[in-house]
Design a protein around this motif. Sequence first.
Motif, PDB file in Angstrom:
ATOM      1  N   TYR A 185       0.854  -1.402  -0.266  1.00  0.00           N
ATOM      2  CA  TYR A 185       0.068  -0.223   0.056  1.00  0.00           C
ATOM      3  C   TYR A 185       0.875   1.017   0.372  1.00  0.00           C
ATOM      4  N   ASP A 186       0.362   2.103  -0.555  1.00  0.00           N
ATOM      5  CA  ASP A 186       0.428   3.572  -0.825  1.00  0.00           C
ATOM      6  C   ASP A 186       1.173   3.925   0.646  1.00  0.00           C
ATOM      7  N   THR A 187       1.205   3.650   1.491  1.00  0.00           N
ATOM      8  CA  THR A 187       1.050   4.409   3.049  1.00  0.00           C
ATOM      9  C   THR A 187       2.616   4.665   3.902  1.00  0.00           C
ATOM     10  N   LYS A 188       2.199   4.759   5.058  1.00  0.00           N
ATOM     11  CA  LYS A 188       3.292   4.833   6.291  1.00  0.00           C
ATOM     12  C   LYS A 188       3.005   3.570   6.441  1.00  0.00           C
ATOM     13  N   HIS A 189       3.747   3.391   7.803  1.00  0.00           N
ATOM     14  CA  HIS A 189       3.280   2.701   8.857  1.00  0.00           C
ATOM     15  C   HIS A 189       2.397   2.467   9.860  1.00  0.00           C
ATOM     16  N   ALA A 190       1.978   1.478   9.907  1.00  0.00           N
ATOM     17  CA  ALA A 190       0.545   1.746  10.655  1.00  0.00           C
ATOM     18  C   ALA A 190      -0.541   2.290  10.507  1.00  0.00           C
ATOM     19  N   PHE A 191      -0.957   1.810   9.550  1.00  0.00           N
ATOM     20  CA  PHE A 191      -1.666   2.946   8.482  1.00  0.00           C
ATOM     21  C   PHE A 191      -2.917   2.419   8.944  1.00  0.00           C
ATOM     22  N   ALA A 192      -3.266   0.728   9.067  1.00  0.00           N
ATOM     23  CA  ALA A 192      -4.457   0.616   9.652  1.00  0.00           C
ATOM     24  C   ALA A 192      -5.135   1.077  11.232  1.00  0.00           C
ATOM     25  N   ASN A 193      -4.213   1.219  12.042  1.00  0.00           N
ATOM     26  CA  ASN A 193      -4.335   2.254  12.779  1.00  0.00           C
ATOM     27  C   ASN A 193      -4.601   3.775  13.588  1.00  0.00           C
ATOM     28  N   PRO A 194      -5.928   4.117  13.987  1.00  0.00           N
ATOM     29  CA  PRO A 194      -6.772   4.961  13.275  1.00  0.00           C
ATOM     30  C   PRO A 194      -5.464   5.829  14.768  1.00  0.00           C
ATOM     31  N   LYS A 195      -5.062   5.645  15.746  1.00  0.00           N
ATOM     32  CA  LYS A 195      -4.510   6.454  17.045  1.00  0.00           C
ATOM     33  C   LYS A 195      -2.726   6.772  15.846  1.00  0.00           C
ATOM     34  N   SER A 196      -2.670   6.489  14.536  1.00  0.00           N
ATOM     35  CA  SER A 196      -1.486   6.684  14.489  1.00  0.00           C
ATOM     36  C   SER A 196      -1.993   8.364  14.391  1.00  0.00           C
ATOM     37  N   ASP A 197      -1.874   8.939  13.710  1.00  0.00           N
ATOM     38  CA  ASP A 197      -1.619   9.882  14.131  1.00  0.00           C
ATOM     39  C   ASP A 197      -1.708  11.233  15.079  1.00  0.00           C
ATOM     40  N   ALA A 198      -2.048  10.243  15.741  1.00  0.00           N
ATOM     41  CA  ALA A 198      -1.836  11.172  17.481  1.00  0.00           C
ATOM     42  C   ALA A 198      -1.049  11.194  18.309  1.00  0.00           C
ATOM     43  N   ARG A 199       0.196  10.015  17.718  1.00  0.00           N
ATOM     44  CA  ARG A 199       0.892   9.315  18.497  1.00  0.00           C
ATOM     45  C   ARG A 199       1.900  10.312  18.151  1.00  0.00           C
ATOM     46  N   GLY A 200       2.225  11.189  16.941  1.00  0.00           N
ATOM     47  CA  GLY A 200       3.246  12.338  17.391  1.00  0.00           C
ATOM     48  C   GLY A 200       5.019  11.722  17.042  1.00  0.00           C
ATOM     49  N   LEU A 201       4.237  10.073  15.790  1.00  0.00           N
ATOM     50  CA  LEU A 201       5.916   9.572  15.833  1.00  0.00           C
ATOM     51  C   LEU A 201       5.270  10.313  13.845  1.00  0.00           C
ATOM     52  N   SER A 202       6.726  10.942  13.484  1.00  0.00           N
ATOM     53  CA  SER A 202       6.602  11.255  12.121  1.00  0.00           C
ATOM     54  C   SER A 202       6.703   9.609  10.766  1.00  0.00           C
ATOM     55  N   PRO A 203       6.691   8.650  11.069  1.00  0.00           N
ATOM     56  CA  PRO A 203       6.772   7.803  10.589  1.00  0.00           C
ATOM     57  C   PRO A 203       5.295   6.812  10.520  1.00  0.00           C
ATOM     58  N   LEU A 204       4.102   7.258  10.984  1.00  0.00           N
ATOM     59  CA  LEU A 204       3.253   6.834  11.432  1.00  0.00           C
ATOM     60  C   LEU A 204       2.363   7.927  10.933  1.00  0.00           C
ATOM     61  N   LYS A 205       1.264   6.956   9.836  1.00  0.00           N
ATOM     62  CA  LYS A 205       0.290   7.767   9.646  1.00  0.00           C
ATOM     63  C   LYS A 205      -0.870   6.644   9.304  1.00  0.00           C
ATOM     64  N   TYR A 206      -2.025   7.153   9.658  1.00  0.00           N
ATOM     65  CA  TYR A 206      -3.380   6.326   9.641  1.00  0.00           C
ATOM     66  C   TYR A 206      -4.116   6.246   8.016  1.00  0.00           C
ATOM     67  N   SER A 207      -4.396   5.902   7.240  1.00  0.00           N
ATOM     68  CA  SER A 207      -4.595   5.784   6.096  1.00  0.00           C
ATOM     69  C   SER A 207      -6.203   4.712   5.831  1.00  0.00           C
ATOM     70  N   ALA A 208      -7.386   5.703   6.137  1.00  0.00           N
ATOM     71  CA  ALA A 208      -8.924   4.961   6.392  1.00  0.00           C
ATOM     72  C   ALA A 208      -9.355   3.891   4.170  1.00  0.00           C
ATOM     73  N   GLU A 209      -8.512   4.571   4.100  1.00  0.00           N
ATOM     74  CA  GLU A 209      -8.506   3.987   2.274  1.00  0.00           C
ATOM     75  C   GLU A 209      -8.316   2.362   2.628  1.00  0.00           C
ATOM     76  N   ALA A 210      -6.845   3.091   2.544  1.00  0.00           N
ATOM     77  CA  ALA A 210      -6.035   1.619   2.555  1.00  0.00           C
ATOM     78  C   ALA A 210      -6.439   0.432   4.224  1.00  0.00           C
ATOM     79  N   ALA A 211      -6.444   0.906   5.165  1.00  0.00           N
ATOM     80  CA  ALA A 211      -7.417   0.240   5.901  1.00  0.00           C
ATOM     81  C   ALA A 211      -8.337  -0.692   5.849  1.00  0.00           C
ATOM     82  N   GLN A 212      -9.500  -0.122   4.984  1.00  0.00           N
ATOM     83  CA  GLN A 212     -10.830  -0.322   4.499  1.00  0.00           C
ATOM     84  C   GLN A 212     -10.151  -1.505   3.946  1.00  0.00           C
TER      85      GLN A 212
END
Length: 228
Positions: A185-212
Amino acid sequence: MIEFKRPDGAAVNGYLAEPSDKSNAPGVVVIQEWWGLDDEVKAVADRLAKAGYRALVPDLYRGKLALEANEAEHLMGDLNFGDAAGQDIRGAVQYLKATGSAKVAVTGFCMGGALTILAACNVPELDGSIVWYGNPPLEYVDAKAITKPMQAHWALHDEFFPISGVDQLEEKLRQAGVHYEFYRYDTKHAFANPKSDARGLSPLKYSAEAAQLAWERTLQFLNKNINH
Protein backbone atom coordinates in the motif's frame (compact mmCIF):
# COMPACT_ATOMS: atom_id res chain seq x y z
CA MET A 1 -10.42 -11.16 30.10
CA ILE A 2 -9.83 -14.90 30.33
CA GLU A 3 -6.95 -17.12 31.36
CA PHE A 4 -5.52 -19.88 29.19
CA LYS A 5 -2.60 -22.28 29.44
CA ARG A 6 0.59 -22.30 27.39
CA PRO A 7 1.94 -25.67 26.17
CA ASP A 8 4.43 -25.54 29.08
CA GLY A 9 1.55 -25.21 31.55
CA ALA A 10 2.08 -21.56 32.52
CA ALA A 11 -1.03 -19.35 32.60
CA VAL A 12 -1.53 -16.31 30.36
CA ASN A 13 -4.32 -13.74 30.39
CA GLY A 14 -6.03 -12.65 27.22
CA TYR A 15 -8.89 -10.55 25.89
CA LEU A 16 -11.61 -12.72 24.29
CA ALA A 17 -14.30 -11.28 22.00
CA GLU A 18 -16.98 -13.65 20.73
CA PRO A 19 -19.85 -13.40 18.21
CA SER A 20 -23.44 -13.65 19.44
CA ASP A 21 -23.65 -17.14 17.95
CA LYS A 22 -20.36 -18.68 18.95
CA SER A 23 -21.21 -22.33 18.26
CA ASN A 24 -18.74 -23.65 15.67
CA ALA A 25 -17.36 -20.13 15.13
CA PRO A 26 -13.79 -20.19 13.76
CA GLY A 27 -11.10 -18.44 15.79
CA VAL A 28 -8.49 -15.73 15.27
CA VAL A 29 -5.59 -15.01 17.61
CA VAL A 30 -4.79 -11.27 17.40
CA ILE A 31 -1.27 -10.08 18.27
CA GLN A 32 -0.74 -6.60 19.68
CA GLU A 33 1.44 -3.78 18.37
CA TRP A 34 4.43 -2.83 20.51
CA TRP A 35 2.15 -0.67 22.69
CA GLY A 36 0.61 -3.68 24.46
CA LEU A 37 -2.94 -4.96 24.98
CA ASP A 38 -4.56 -1.57 24.41
CA ASP A 39 -7.97 -0.36 23.24
CA GLU A 40 -6.92 -0.41 19.57
CA VAL A 41 -6.06 -4.10 19.50
CA LYS A 42 -9.18 -4.89 21.55
CA ALA A 43 -11.19 -3.01 18.90
CA VAL A 44 -9.72 -5.30 16.22
CA ALA A 45 -10.88 -8.33 18.23
CA ASP A 46 -14.33 -6.77 18.61
CA ARG A 47 -14.55 -6.19 14.84
CA LEU A 48 -13.63 -9.81 14.19
CA ALA A 49 -16.30 -10.96 16.66
CA LYS A 50 -18.89 -8.87 14.81
CA ALA A 51 -17.76 -10.62 11.61
CA GLY A 52 -18.42 -14.02 13.22
CA TYR A 53 -15.07 -15.01 14.71
CA ARG A 54 -13.92 -15.82 18.24
CA ALA A 55 -10.97 -13.46 18.67
CA LEU A 56 -8.38 -13.88 21.42
CA VAL A 57 -5.63 -11.33 22.18
CA PRO A 58 -2.94 -12.82 24.43
CA ASP A 59 -1.42 -10.34 26.88
CA LEU A 60 2.23 -10.71 25.85
CA TYR A 61 3.39 -7.90 28.17
CA ARG A 62 1.61 -9.37 31.23
CA GLY A 63 -0.46 -6.28 31.97
CA LYS A 64 2.03 -3.59 31.00
CA LEU A 65 1.04 -0.84 28.55
CA ALA A 66 3.19 1.74 26.78
CA LEU A 67 2.03 5.27 26.00
CA GLU A 68 5.33 6.59 24.61
CA ALA A 69 7.52 5.10 21.89
CA ASN A 70 10.53 4.71 24.20
CA GLU A 71 8.41 2.72 26.68
CA ALA A 72 7.09 0.56 23.85
CA GLU A 73 10.59 -0.05 22.55
CA HIS A 74 11.70 -1.09 26.03
CA LEU A 75 8.79 -3.52 26.49
CA MET A 76 9.31 -4.99 23.04
CA GLY A 77 13.05 -5.29 23.71
CA ASP A 78 12.34 -7.27 26.88
CA LEU A 79 10.00 -9.67 25.07
CA ASN A 80 11.34 -13.12 24.20
CA PHE A 81 9.95 -13.49 20.67
CA GLY A 82 10.57 -17.23 20.44
CA ASP A 83 8.78 -17.82 23.74
CA ALA A 84 5.93 -15.50 22.74
CA ALA A 85 5.37 -17.31 19.43
CA GLY A 86 6.00 -20.88 20.57
CA GLN A 87 4.23 -20.61 23.93
CA ASP A 88 1.85 -17.61 24.35
CA ILE A 89 0.52 -17.58 20.79
CA ARG A 90 0.52 -21.34 20.41
CA GLY A 91 -1.35 -21.64 23.71
CA ALA A 92 -3.95 -19.14 22.46
CA VAL A 93 -4.45 -21.14 19.24
CA GLN A 94 -4.77 -24.36 21.24
CA TYR A 95 -7.26 -22.72 23.63
CA LEU A 96 -9.55 -21.60 20.79
CA LYS A 97 -9.39 -25.06 19.19
CA ALA A 98 -10.09 -26.79 22.51
CA THR A 99 -13.14 -24.58 23.17
CA GLY A 100 -15.00 -25.02 19.90
CA SER A 101 -13.17 -23.42 16.97
CA ALA A 102 -12.33 -26.06 14.37
CA LYS A 103 -9.97 -23.70 12.54
CA VAL A 104 -7.89 -20.82 13.90
CA ALA A 105 -5.86 -18.13 12.14
CA VAL A 106 -3.27 -15.75 13.63
CA THR A 107 -3.02 -12.06 12.77
CA GLY A 108 -0.91 -9.24 14.16
CA PHE A 109 0.22 -5.66 13.64
CA CYS A 110 3.72 -4.12 13.69
CA MET A 111 5.57 -6.18 16.32
CA GLY A 112 2.56 -8.50 16.16
CA GLY A 113 3.08 -8.87 12.42
CA ALA A 114 6.61 -10.11 13.01
CA LEU A 115 5.30 -12.49 15.66
CA THR A 116 2.59 -13.70 13.26
CA ILE A 117 5.31 -14.78 10.80
CA LEU A 118 7.18 -16.55 13.61
CA ALA A 119 3.92 -18.23 14.66
CA ALA A 120 3.38 -19.42 11.08
CA CYS A 121 6.75 -21.18 11.40
CA ASN A 122 6.35 -22.44 14.98
CA VAL A 123 2.65 -23.15 15.66
CA PRO A 124 1.63 -26.30 13.76
CA GLU A 125 -2.00 -25.96 14.88
CA LEU A 126 -2.71 -22.67 13.08
CA ASP A 127 -4.68 -22.74 9.82
CA GLY A 128 -3.59 -19.44 8.28
CA SER A 129 -1.84 -16.16 9.06
CA ILE A 130 -2.44 -12.50 8.23
CA VAL A 131 0.51 -10.17 8.69
CA TRP A 132 0.22 -6.39 9.06
CA TYR A 133 3.42 -4.40 8.40
CA GLY A 134 5.89 -6.26 10.57
CA ASN A 135 8.51 -8.90 9.82
CA PRO A 136 11.26 -10.56 11.85
CA PRO A 137 14.91 -10.83 10.74
CA LEU A 138 15.03 -13.22 7.80
CA GLU A 139 17.32 -15.69 9.54
CA TYR A 140 14.50 -16.45 12.00
CA VAL A 141 12.04 -17.32 9.23
CA ASP A 142 11.99 -21.06 8.52
CA ALA A 143 9.93 -20.73 5.35
CA LYS A 144 9.75 -24.49 4.77
CA ALA A 145 7.91 -24.80 8.09
CA ILE A 146 5.09 -22.55 6.85
CA THR A 147 2.53 -25.05 5.58
CA LYS A 148 -0.65 -22.94 5.81
CA PRO A 149 -1.68 -19.97 3.64
CA MET A 150 -0.42 -16.48 4.53
CA GLN A 151 -1.71 -13.03 3.61
CA ALA A 152 0.30 -9.90 4.33
CA HIS A 153 -0.28 -6.13 4.18
CA TRP A 154 2.77 -3.87 3.80
CA ALA A 155 3.40 -0.13 3.69
CA LEU A 156 5.63 1.02 0.82
CA HIS A 157 7.01 3.92 2.91
CA ASP A 158 7.65 2.01 6.14
CA GLU A 159 10.64 3.33 8.09
CA PHE A 160 10.48 0.53 10.68
CA PHE A 161 10.14 -2.39 8.25
CA PRO A 162 11.63 -1.29 4.90
CA ILE A 163 9.95 -2.66 1.80
CA SER A 164 13.30 -4.07 0.60
CA GLY A 165 13.13 -6.52 3.51
CA VAL A 166 9.59 -7.43 2.49
CA ASP A 167 10.83 -8.20 -1.03
CA GLN A 168 13.50 -10.50 0.43
CA LEU A 169 10.93 -12.23 2.63
CA GLU A 170 8.65 -12.72 -0.36
CA GLU A 171 11.47 -14.32 -2.34
CA LYS A 172 12.23 -16.66 0.56
CA LEU A 173 8.57 -17.71 0.77
CA ARG A 174 8.36 -18.15 -2.99
CA GLN A 175 11.40 -20.40 -3.08
CA ALA A 176 9.96 -22.54 -0.28
CA GLY A 177 6.65 -22.94 -2.10
CA VAL A 178 4.59 -21.16 0.57
CA HIS A 179 1.01 -20.33 -0.41
CA TYR A 180 1.03 -16.56 0.19
CA GLU A 181 -0.45 -13.28 -1.05
CA PHE A 182 1.37 -9.99 -0.39
CA TYR A 183 -0.27 -6.59 -0.77
CA ARG A 184 1.68 -3.33 -0.79
CA TYR A 185 0.00 0.00 0.00
CA ASP A 186 1.19 3.53 -0.82
CA THR A 187 1.26 4.39 2.88
CA LYS A 188 3.41 4.68 5.99
CA HIS A 189 3.75 2.30 8.94
CA ALA A 190 0.68 1.50 11.10
CA PHE A 191 -1.74 2.70 8.43
CA ALA A 192 -4.59 0.62 9.91
CA ASN A 193 -4.42 2.11 13.41
CA PRO A 194 -6.72 5.16 13.81
CA LYS A 195 -4.51 6.40 16.68
CA SER A 196 -1.39 6.60 14.49
CA ASP A 197 -1.82 10.30 13.69
CA ALA A 198 -2.17 11.21 17.38
CA ARG A 199 1.09 9.52 18.41
CA GLY A 200 3.27 12.42 17.27
CA LEU A 201 5.61 10.06 15.42
CA SER A 202 6.38 10.99 11.81
CA PRO A 203 6.87 7.36 10.60
CA LEU A 204 3.24 6.60 11.51
CA LYS A 205 0.27 7.61 9.37
CA TYR A 206 -3.32 6.39 9.41
CA SER A 207 -4.91 5.73 6.03
CA ALA A 208 -8.64 5.02 6.18
CA GLU A 209 -8.70 3.96 2.53
CA ALA A 210 -5.80 1.48 2.81
CA ALA A 211 -7.08 0.22 6.15
CA GLN A 212 -10.52 -0.52 4.69
CA LEU A 213 -9.12 -2.30 1.63
CA ALA A 214 -6.77 -4.40 3.77
CA TRP A 215 -9.62 -5.27 6.14
CA GLU A 216 -11.84 -6.41 3.26
CA ARG A 217 -9.00 -8.59 1.95
CA THR A 218 -8.50 -9.99 5.46
CA LEU A 219 -12.15 -11.01 5.77
CA GLN A 220 -12.02 -12.61 2.30
CA PHE A 221 -8.92 -14.58 3.32
CA LEU A 222 -10.52 -15.74 6.57
CA ASN A 223 -13.74 -16.69 4.79
CA LYS A 224 -11.81 -18.77 2.27
CA ASN A 225 -9.34 -20.44 4.63
CA ILE A 226 -10.84 -20.90 8.08
CA ASN A 227 -14.62 -20.75 7.60
CA HIS A 228 -15.02 -24.34 6.41
